[in-house]
Enzyme design. Structure first.
Site, short mmCIF file in Angstrom:
data_model
loop_
_atom_site.label_atom_id
_atom_site.label_comp_id
_atom_site.label_asym_id
_atom_site.label_seq_id
_atom_site.Cartn_x
_atom_site.Cartn_y
_atom_site.Cartn_z
N LYS A 5 8.56 46.14 -29.68
CA LYS A 5 9.61 45.90 -30.66
C LYS A 5 9.02 45.53 -32.03
CE LYS A 5 13.27 46.66 -28.13
NZ LYS A 5 14.15 45.62 -27.58
N ARG A 25 11.93 45.50 -19.25
CA ARG A 25 12.01 46.94 -19.57
C ARG A 25 10.83 47.26 -20.48
NH1 ARG A 25 14.53 50.17 -23.54
NH2 ARG A 25 15.38 52.14 -22.72
#
Length: 297
Positions: A231, A272
């Site tokens: 991210k 995830r």
């Protein structure tokens, strides 16, 4: 040293169930999109996507999450339902031909795509909008009796910079609303996993509050999924080590493992990730720490 006390659940899927809590489960990410933020369309052909899914399963993925549309920040033309189905369905069917026992998830906010994927053998629907972008999605999932992941998201990607910054308490409140709406649509709690949406529509440093506050979300009484892999907020944190520039996606691997470990110690039941094998190894260590912490207490 205090760590989260992770409750155990039996996550009911479409035709089977998964035990959650004793061991962290790893969900491998498969983007079949040509414009993915993380892999730049590396798996945009059906053959390459199937090959990568099988490799992730071999590396220890418990679930493979297949998506056909990017939800990265920025305004863009939405993908049509048929285009999305054409991207994901041959991949899903190809993986199940090779590994019929595989547990596959469809990453979509479109009810028609979800219905097609579930009919083809998907066990889980992972909806980034938490059922808020397609009013038919909850009905489709309720009828199929599948597992669902409800993620927290405010607005559309193109609106994120215009929206007020959510606090942990607000994210929790809005996840509670998503949970209640899903139940009202006929989806049992035993089928629902919650995801606070780390990195989706939140300012860079605010994501660390969500990560550190995962145990607060556990009070909603549902298992939790954390998606922190690669991210942008990780790249921003690494900027001082990268000549003042955000670390690019390909240099966020170690930071992703650190964030995955932190998420597990804070209470995540599932993570995830893009890089399955390193995540499985990190999860094994974090799980051992949680076991020791429980015994020590």
């Amino acid at each position: 040293m205090p760590f989260a006390k992770r409750s155990c659940y039996d996550w009911k899927l479409r035709t089977q169930s998964l035990p959650l809590g004793k061991r962290t489960l790893v969900m491998g990410i498969l983007n079949t999109t040509p414009d993915s933020f993380s892999d730049g369309g590396a798996f945009a052909t059906h053959a390459r996507a199937i090959e990568h899914a099988l490799a992730m399963l071999e590396d220890g993925a418990d679930i493979v999450d297949i998506g056909g549309e990017s939800t990265r920040p920025g305004k863009r033309q939405p993908l049509s339902t048929q285009e999305e189905i054409d991207r994901v369905l041959p991949v899903l069917e190809g993986v199940l031909r090779h590994r019929p026992e595989s547990i596959l998830s469809i990453d979509t906010y479109k009810s028609a795509t979800a219905a097609a994927a579930l009919h083809a053998g998907a066990q889980i629907v992972n909806d980034v909008s938490g059922f808020s972008w397609d009013e038919a999605m909850a009905r489709v999932c309720a009828a199929a009796g599948c597992g669902v992941v409800l993620m927290h998201l405010r607005g559309r990607p193109g609106q994120w910079e215009e929206l007020p910054e959510p606090l942990v308490s607000l994210v929790k409140q809005e996840l509670q609303q998503r949970l209640e709406q899903a139940q009202q649509a006929g989806i049992g709690r035993e089928r629902i996993v919650l995801d606070p949406g780390i990195g989706f529509g939140k300012a860079f440093d605010r994501n660390y509050f969500l990560l550190a506050g995962l145990e607060e979300f556990s009070r909603l009484g549902q298992p939790l999924l954390a998606g922190v892999s690669r991210k942008a907020f990780l790249g921003r944190t690494l900027a001082p080590l990268n000549h003042g520039v955000d670390a690019p996606v390909e240099r966020r691997g170690t930071a992703s493992l650190a964030a995955v470990t932190a998420a597990i110690l804070a209470g995540a039941h599932l993570v995830r990730v893009h890089d399955v094998r390193p995540a499985r190894e990190a999860a094994a260590i974090a799980d051992a720490v949680l076991v020791a912490a429980a015994a020590y207490a």
